[in-house]
Design an enzyme around this catalytic site. Structure first.
Site, mmCIF file in Angstrom:
data_model
loop_
_atom_site.group_PDB
_atom_site.id
_atom_site.type_symbol
_atom_site.label_atom_id
_atom_site.label_comp_id
_atom_site.label_asym_id
_atom_site.label_seq_id
_atom_site.Cartn_x
_atom_site.Cartn_y
_atom_site.Cartn_z
ATOM 1 N N PRO A 59 0.793 -1.230 0.000
ATOM 2 C CA PRO A 59 0.000 0.000 0.000
ATOM 3 C C PRO A 59 0.820 1.272 0.000
ATOM 4 O O PRO A 59 1.852 1.356 0.669
ATOM 5 C CB PRO A 59 -0.822 -0.111 1.287
ATOM 6 C CG PRO A 59 -0.110 -1.100 2.130
ATOM 7 C CD PRO A 59 0.529 -2.069 1.176
ATOM 8 N N ARG B 156 5.017 10.915 -2.807
ATOM 9 C CA ARG B 156 4.640 10.733 -1.418
ATOM 10 C C ARG B 156 5.836 10.977 -0.497
ATOM 11 O O ARG B 156 6.889 10.358 -0.703
ATOM 12 C CB ARG B 156 4.200 9.271 -1.292
ATOM 13 C CG ARG B 156 4.105 8.741 0.091
ATOM 14 C CD ARG B 156 4.126 7.206 0.087
ATOM 15 N NE ARG B 156 3.811 6.731 1.417
ATOM 16 C CZ ARG B 156 4.145 5.562 1.904
ATOM 17 N NH1 ARG B 156 4.792 4.702 1.151
ATOM 18 N NH2 ARG B 156 3.832 5.229 3.121
ATOM 19 N N TYR C 21 11.026 8.987 1.071
ATOM 20 C CA TYR C 21 11.009 7.941 0.047
ATOM 21 C C TYR C 21 11.646 8.334 -1.280
ATOM 22 O O TYR C 21 11.730 7.504 -2.187
ATOM 23 C CB TYR C 21 9.563 7.470 -0.190
ATOM 24 C CG TYR C 21 8.919 6.874 1.045
ATOM 25 C CD1 TYR C 21 9.391 5.693 1.594
ATOM 26 C CD2 TYR C 21 7.842 7.503 1.673
ATOM 27 C CE1 TYR C 21 8.826 5.143 2.728
ATOM 28 C CE2 TYR C 21 7.262 6.967 2.815
ATOM 29 C CZ TYR C 21 7.755 5.784 3.339
ATOM 30 O OH TYR C 21 7.190 5.238 4.456
ATOM 31 N N ASN D 186 8.053 -5.549 -0.631
ATOM 32 C CA ASN D 186 7.905 -4.403 0.266
ATOM 33 C C ASN D 186 6.423 -4.331 0.580
ATOM 34 O O ASN D 186 5.631 -3.825 -0.235
ATOM 35 C CB ASN D 186 8.401 -3.116 -0.401
ATOM 36 C CG ASN D 186 8.333 -1.929 0.561
ATOM 37 O OD1 ASN D 186 7.692 -2.012 1.607
ATOM 38 N ND2 ASN D 186 8.971 -0.836 0.202
ATOM 39 N N ALA E 224 2.896 -0.705 4.895
ATOM 40 C CA ALA E 224 2.369 -0.708 6.258
ATOM 41 C C ALA E 224 1.861 -2.082 6.701
ATOM 42 O O ALA E 224 1.824 -2.374 7.905
ATOM 43 C CB ALA E 224 1.255 0.332 6.373
ATOM 44 N N HIS F 121 3.719 -4.371 9.252
ATOM 45 C CA HIS F 121 3.622 -4.219 10.709
ATOM 46 C C HIS F 121 2.319 -4.791 11.281
ATOM 47 O O HIS F 121 2.137 -4.781 12.485
ATOM 48 C CB HIS F 121 3.735 -2.731 11.067
ATOM 49 C CG HIS F 121 4.828 -2.025 10.306
ATOM 50 N ND1 HIS F 121 6.156 -2.385 10.429
ATOM 51 C CD2 HIS F 121 4.798 -1.026 9.380
ATOM 52 C CE1 HIS F 121 6.887 -1.606 9.620
ATOM 53 N NE2 HIS F 121 6.078 -0.788 8.978
ATOM 54 N N ASP G 156 1.445 -15.560 6.898
ATOM 55 C CA ASP G 156 1.026 -16.935 6.606
ATOM 56 C C ASP G 156 1.229 -17.282 5.133
ATOM 57 O O ASP G 156 1.591 -18.418 4.802
ATOM 58 C CB ASP G 156 -0.438 -17.148 6.991
ATOM 59 C CG ASP G 156 -0.642 -17.199 8.502
ATOM 60 O OD1 ASP G 156 0.359 -17.198 9.254
ATOM 61 O OD2 ASP G 156 -1.816 -17.232 8.938
ATOM 62 N N GLU H 234 12.598 -9.382 2.165
ATOM 63 C CA GLU H 234 11.824 -8.218 2.627
ATOM 64 C C GLU H 234 12.648 -6.946 2.396
ATOM 65 O O GLU H 234 13.807 -6.882 2.800
ATOM 66 C CB GLU H 234 11.523 -8.374 4.124
ATOM 67 C CG GLU H 234 10.769 -7.200 4.724
ATOM 68 C CD GLU H 234 10.527 -7.377 6.231
ATOM 69 O OE1 GLU H 234 10.856 -8.451 6.789
ATOM 70 O OE2 GLU H 234 10.024 -6.419 6.843
ATOM 71 N N HIS I 229 12.598 -2.560 2.609
ATOM 72 C CA HIS I 229 11.977 -1.261 2.927
ATOM 73 C C HIS I 229 12.894 -0.166 2.422
ATOM 74 O O HIS I 229 14.121 -0.243 2.584
ATOM 75 C CB HIS I 229 11.756 -1.109 4.433
ATOM 76 C CG HIS I 229 10.840 -2.154 4.957
ATOM 77 N ND1 HIS I 229 9.490 -2.139 4.723
ATOM 78 C CD2 HIS I 229 11.097 -3.288 5.645
ATOM 79 C CE1 HIS I 229 8.945 -3.220 5.257
ATOM 80 N NE2 HIS I 229 9.902 -3.941 5.819
ATOM 81 N N ILE I 230 12.298 0.839 1.856
ATOM 82 C CA ILE I 230 13.063 1.965 1.300
ATOM 83 C C ILE I 230 13.689 2.772 2.435
ATOM 84 O O ILE I 230 14.869 3.122 2.399
ATOM 85 C CB ILE I 230 12.124 2.836 0.435
ATOM 86 C CG1 ILE I 230 11.618 2.013 -0.748
ATOM 87 C CG2 ILE I 230 12.821 4.117 -0.021
ATOM 88 C CD1 ILE I 230 10.379 2.573 -1.412
ATOM 89 N N ARG J 174 12.623 5.115 12.600
ATOM 90 C CA ARG J 174 11.343 5.828 12.508
ATOM 91 C C ARG J 174 10.455 5.484 13.715
ATOM 92 O O ARG J 174 10.952 5.055 14.735
ATOM 93 C CB ARG J 174 10.686 5.506 11.163
ATOM 94 C CG ARG J 174 11.566 5.915 9.980
ATOM 95 C CD ARG J 174 10.918 5.645 8.646
ATOM 96 N NE ARG J 174 9.713 6.446 8.477
ATOM 97 C CZ ARG J 174 8.778 6.198 7.556
ATOM 98 N NH1 ARG J 174 8.929 5.183 6.709
ATOM 99 N NH2 ARG J 174 7.713 6.962 7.475
ATOM 100 N N ARG K 231 6.822 0.991 13.572
ATOM 101 C CA ARG K 231 7.462 0.407 12.388
ATOM 102 C C ARG K 231 8.598 -0.554 12.753
ATOM 103 O O ARG K 231 9.210 -1.174 11.883
ATOM 104 C CB ARG K 231 8.020 1.512 11.483
ATOM 105 C CG ARG K 231 6.969 2.406 10.908
ATOM 106 C CD ARG K 231 7.550 3.408 9.931
ATOM 107 N NE ARG K 231 6.708 4.585 9.851
ATOM 108 C CZ ARG K 231 5.628 4.695 9.094
ATOM 109 N NH1 ARG K 231 5.258 3.709 8.313
ATOM 110 N NH2 ARG K 231 4.897 5.793 9.096
HETATM 111 C C1 DQA Z 1 8.024 1.171 4.005
HETATM 112 C C2 DQA Z 1 8.055 1.387 5.517
HETATM 113 C C3 DQA Z 1 6.680 1.163 6.114
HETATM 114 O O1 DQA Z 1 6.727 1.378 7.517
HETATM 115 C C4 DQA Z 1 5.687 2.125 5.500
HETATM 116 O O2 DQA Z 1 4.388 1.882 6.018
HETATM 117 C C5 DQA Z 1 5.683 2.112 4.025
HETATM 118 C C6 DQA Z 1 6.968 2.020 3.322
HETATM 119 C C7 DQA Z 1 9.389 1.492 3.338
HETATM 120 O O3 DQA Z 1 9.582 1.069 2.217
HETATM 121 O O4 DQA Z 1 10.214 2.191 3.930
HETATM 122 O O5 DQA Z 1 4.661 2.253 3.375
HETATM 123 O O6 DQA Z 1 7.748 -0.203 3.750
#
Ligand code: DQA
Length: 139
Positions: free
Chosen positions: A9, A17, A22, A71, A74, A77, A84, A95, A97-98, A104, A108
């Site tokens: 999402p 955004r 990001y 990725n 949200a 979390h 699952d 996994e 995350h940017i 943060r 998170r």
């Molecule tokens: C994210 C980090 C998450 O906490 C956040 O909700 C995102 C982006 C990242 O790529 O840093 O939507 O996954």
């Protein structure tokens, strides 16, 4: 070699955004760069804001692809369903995350999916996807 990138999402808004967190590049533009950097990989990209659609995509590719870069945004979390789904498929999941989620907000700091992934890359911007690809395509 077939690798699926899955973004969750709000990642459709990359480039627009919260650019201080990001960055200002859209994923579509970055994806073109990635394909050029990894020409031998059959790379696919999917994004959804809907939890169940992310689960469906994991099921769809998770028995035939060689790797998945996820990725989950949200949902990382909160989502037992994505945890699952990763546990139930055969394809290894990295996994990504940017942002550095550990620098943060505290909410998170908890990921429900890391334990089912082979590893976690966080805080290296969009380059994290290339790092995951380097791992998945290592010789
Ligand atoms: C994210 C980090 C998450 O906490 C956040 O909700 C995102 C982006 C990242 O790529 O840093 O939507 O996954």
């Amino acid at each position: 070699m077939k690798i699926q990138i899955i973004n969750g999402p709000n990642l459709n808004l990359l480039g627009k955004r919260e650019t201080s967190i990001y960055g200002s590049e859209s994923f579509e533009v970055y994806f073109e760069t990635l394909k050029k950097r990894f020409p031998s990989v059959e790379l696919q990209y999917y994004q959804s804001n809907i939890e169940g659609e992310l689960v469906n995509k994991l099921h769809e590719v998770g028995f035939s692809f060689d790797g998945i870069i996820l990725n989950a945004g949200a949902y990382t979390h909160t989502s037992v369903a994505i945890h699952d789904a990763i546990a139930g498929i055969k394809t290894p999941v990295v996994e990504v995350h940017i942002s550095n989620v550990y620098s943060r907000e505290e909410f998170r700091h908890k990921s429900l999916i890391t334990s089912k992934c082979i590893g976690l890359i966080t805080g290296f911007g969009l380059e994290g996807y290339a790092m995951a690809l380097s791992y998945l395509t290592r010789g």
